[in-house]
Design a protein around this motif. Structure first.
Motif, PDB file in Angstrom:
ATOM      1  N   HIS A 108      52.325  45.520  43.279  1.00 33.61           N
ATOM      2  CA  HIS A 108      52.377  44.390  42.342  1.00 33.61           C
ATOM      3  C   HIS A 108      52.000  43.089  43.041  1.00 33.61           C
ATOM      4  O   HIS A 108      51.192  42.303  42.520  1.00 33.61           O
ATOM      5  N   GLU A 109      52.558  42.855  44.223  1.00 33.34           N
ATOM      6  CA  GLU A 109      52.273  41.613  44.950  1.00 33.34           C
ATOM      7  C   GLU A 109      50.802  41.530  45.360  1.00 33.34           C
ATOM      8  O   GLU A 109      50.182  40.465  45.277  1.00 33.34           O
ATOM      9  N   LEU A 110      50.240  42.646  45.792  1.00 32.35           N
ATOM     10  CA  LEU A 110      48.837  42.631  46.213  1.00 32.35           C
ATOM     11  C   LEU A 110      47.897  42.478  45.026  1.00 32.35           C
ATOM     12  O   LEU A 110      46.840  41.844  45.134  1.00 32.35           O
ATOM     13  N   GLU A 111      48.271  43.060  43.879  1.00 31.09           N
ATOM     14  CA  GLU A 111      47.414  42.968  42.694  1.00 31.09           C
ATOM     15  C   GLU A 111      47.318  41.543  42.166  1.00 31.09           C
ATOM     16  O   GLU A 111      46.253  41.115  41.705  1.00 31.09           O
ATOM     17  N   ILE A 112      48.429  40.804  42.204  1.00 26.06           N
ATOM     18  CA  ILE A 112      48.415  39.450  41.640  1.00 26.06           C
ATOM     19  C   ILE A 112      48.010  38.404  42.663  1.00 26.06           C
ATOM     20  O   ILE A 112      47.854  37.228  42.321  1.00 26.06           O
ATOM     21  N   CYS A 113      47.842  38.829  43.923  1.00 22.40           N
ATOM     22  CA  CYS A 113      47.459  37.880  44.971  1.00 22.40           C
ATOM     23  C   CYS A 113      46.002  37.457  44.787  1.00 22.40           C
ATOM     24  O   CYS A 113      45.122  38.286  44.566  1.00 22.40           O
ATOM     25  N   THR A 172      39.355  38.913  51.169  1.00 17.70           N
ATOM     26  CA  THR A 172      39.397  39.483  49.818  1.00 17.70           C
ATOM     27  C   THR A 172      39.040  40.965  49.838  1.00 17.70           C
ATOM     28  O   THR A 172      39.700  41.784  49.183  1.00 17.70           O
ATOM     29  N   GLN A 173      38.018  41.330  50.582  1.00 12.51           N
ATOM     30  CA  GLN A 173      37.606  42.734  50.656  1.00 12.51           C
ATOM     31  C   GLN A 173      38.666  43.588  51.341  1.00 12.51           C
ATOM     32  O   GLN A 173      38.960  44.705  50.911  1.00 12.51           O
ATOM     33  N   ARG A 174      39.268  43.059  52.393  1.00 10.85           N
ATOM     34  CA  ARG A 174      40.322  43.812  53.081  1.00 10.85           C
ATOM     35  C   ARG A 174      41.568  43.940  52.207  1.00 10.85           C
ATOM     36  O   ARG A 174      42.248  44.965  52.225  1.00 10.85           O
ATOM     37  N   MET A 175      41.858  42.903  51.434  1.00 11.33           N
ATOM     38  CA  MET A 175      42.995  42.961  50.516  1.00 11.33           C
ATOM     39  C   MET A 175      42.779  44.060  49.472  1.00 11.33           C
ATOM     40  O   MET A 175      43.706  44.801  49.123  1.00 11.33           O
TER      41      MET A 175
END
Length: 581
Positions: free
Chosen positions: A574-579, A382-385
């Motif tokens: 967008h993909e990373l924000e909603i992941c 989560t932190q790396r994301m």
């Protein structure tokens, strides 16, 4: 409900919808609003676009006949549209009584086409091209409000405008359109919001009028959409960055070298070298580090230039310092530039520490490279994301505003923790620094390259760019994206890229050969063999793959549109924000 009744309800809904569109047309195209209230016209254009996009999402624009989404609360939607139609399509007298607004079929007596009023009479804002006139015309013609391809609602004139009460009208419109969006299912809302953001990014990329971009930024700032899912903060700051870029590009040489003008405009001032003290380089050969300026702890970057290029690059340094002096924003993680000065063979740019970091605590900044080398720091997925997403958003803003970074690497991604504890390190934000070679994304700009080849520094460089006389590759957004894909691999593996590829390269080989092996290793080991997906999950792996494959078009001679690279990065954000992990 029998089919005949259902069809009648849908037809009535479309008629009301078209009436709303007609009201938007009359208000957004009315002339003589005035420069100081032009942002309100932009706000109306934004609401019109959201309204039409909502209608498309629920099936009102389906062909050959409207077909409403079966799960839509049709009764509530019809009620909200009726209120909206009444609000913006009211007779002129009611608009005057309720909001103090007066519309006239003729230009007011005070308007003169020979004066400066002619410019302020133009109503179209930055979003006027986002919703094509043909789309509006088709909607109105289908509802029988105009004759197709022949007529158009007559353009009106603002005879009297109370800006505060016009603002109230815009707020009322925004609430009703927001109510309609709330009727969408969560997935529909997410998709519709993303499509609107994509359009806004494209509009900003294509816009070359500074005042329109300022209006858009002010409109988005005032609107302050409440939910995080519908946050437009990144677009707001991007519009401001692009406006700043246009201001610098269009400015005269005299104004750029005039300290009085810069003071009046609130721009970056030239600093005084004797106030800079206690400089400590980040690493032995680094051109950046910490210092104090007039007693304040600051971050410093040195841009070394040859005597021959100094005068040519002086204006670029000033434009860059102004770009980076924008108000601090959580979606644009660069340091706030306090100013710059010239010293012998270099320009020195001085930056303030981030607000959340107490510079007085004495905690030293650390680079992403430092963290990757740590044997004890183990950030969660989560932190790396979050680190990856923050970095992608910052680069997206830079690219959309018309700039290239040109030196994206782990050493230039800096964290400013409030303490040296692992918890503080992983909670701090990644700030993109190292704008040594940055320039405007224009073929007429002088493009600098680093001297010599250093594997540790240049491992993020696309093969063939640095020194290959047989393959002269001009720098573009895609080369920034290639460096970004390398960084995303490092974040996934949480190890420096140089250590990851050490078994597949030979240091005595030509630099292009080494960089080609690095690129091939990323493609085969991390992407095709699924190592990124194993470390970070499929969504993250897909994001890396999109960015990496977009960069491979450099050597394939792609003639894709210029905004395709920006759209790719927008998709990734967008993909990373909603992941969710």
């Amino acid at each position: 409900m029998d089919p005949g009744t259902a069809l009648a309800v849908v037809s009535l809904s479309f008629q009301v919808f078209a009436g709303c569109v007609q009201g938007f047309v009359l208000l957004t195209e009315a002339q003589n609003l005035g420069k100081d209230a032009s942002y309100l016209s932009t706000m109306l254009e934004l609401e019109e676009y959201r309204f039409v996009h909502w209608a498309e999402a629920v099936g009102l624009l389906a062909e050959p006949q409207p077909k409403l989404h079966p799960r839509l609360n049709q009764a509530l939607a019809a009620q909200l549209m009726a209120q909206l139609e009444k609000l913006i399509s009211e007779p002129v007298q009611k608009l005057r009584d309720r909001y103090g607004l007066r519309l006239s079929a003729e230009p007011p007596a005070s308007f003169s086409s020979q004066s400066g009023d002619a410019k302020s009479g133009t109503a179209q804002g930055v979003l006027s091209q986002a919703l094509a006139s043909e789309t509006r015309r088709k909607i109105l013609a289908k509802a029988g409000l105009i004759q197709k391809n022949i007529s158009w609602p007559k353009r009106l004139w603002w005879a009297a405008v109370d800006k505060e009460r016009l603002h109230q009208l815009v707020d009322d419109v925004s609430k009703l359109v927001g109510g309609l969006w709330a009727l969408l299912e969560p997935i529909q809302q997410s998709e519709a919001t993303y499509m609107l953001k994509r359009v806004l990014h494209q509009v900003i990329s294509l816009c070359s009028e500074q005042e329109k971009l300022k209006d858009l930024r002010q409109a988005l700032h005032i609107r302050q959409i409440g939910t995080a899912q519908e946050s437009y903060d990144l677009i707001e700051i991007t519009a401001g960055l692009k406006a700043c870029r246009l201001d610098d590009t269009l400015g005269t040489k005299g104004s750029m070298n005039n300290d009085v003008n810069r003071t009046q405009l609130g721009r970056v001032m030239k600093l005084h070298p004797h106030l800079l003290a206690n400089y400590q380089s980040q690493t032995k050969d680094s051109l950046s580090g910490t210092a104090t300026y007039d007693g304040q702890r600051v971050w410093v970057e040195h841009k070394v230039v040859s005597r021959a290029l100094r005068r040519k690059l002086a204006s670029r340094v000033e434009r860059l310092s102004e770009l980076l002096s924008q108000p601090e924003d959580t979606d644009f993680l660069t340091l706030n530039c306090l100013g710059y000065f010239e010293s012998s063979d270099r320009f020195v740019l001085v930056y303030a520490f981030p607000r959340e970091n107490a510079a007085e605590t004495g905690t030293d900044p650390v680079s992403l490279l430092d963290l990757l080398r740590s044997s004890t720091l183990k950030p969660t997925v989560t932190q790396r994301m979050r680190i990856a997403c923050d970095l992608c958003k910052t680069i997206l803003a830079i690219h959309t505003s018309g700039w290239l970074h040109k030196d994206i690497r782990a050493e230039n991604i800096i964290f400013f923790p409030v303490s040296s504890s692992p918890e503080a390190l992983t909670a701090s934000k990644p700030y993109l620094t190292g704008f040594f070679f940055s320039r405007l994304d224009s073929p007429t700009e002088i493009s600098e390259k680093p001297d010599g080849f250093d594997l540790f520094r240049d491992i993020y460089t696309f093969p063939g760019y640095i020194e290959d006389p047989e393959e002269d590759i001009a720098f573009s957004k895609r080369l920034d994206l290639y460096a970004l894909s390398c960084i995303l691999i490092e974040i996934a593996e949480w190890r420096p890229l140089k250590h990851l590829v050490r078994k597949c390269i030979e240091h005595h080989e030509p630099q292009t050969k080494i960089l080609e092996k690095v690129r091939d290793w990323i493609k085969e080991n991390e992407i095709e063999n699924g190592m990124v997906a194993f470390r970070m999950g499929e969504k993250y792996a897909l994001a890396v793959s999109k960015i990496f494959h977009q960069t491979q078009l450099v050597t394939e001679g792609s003639t894709s549109p210029r905004d395709e690279d920006t759209n790719t990065l927008l998709d990734v954000v967008h993909e990373l924000e909603i992941c969710r992990i």
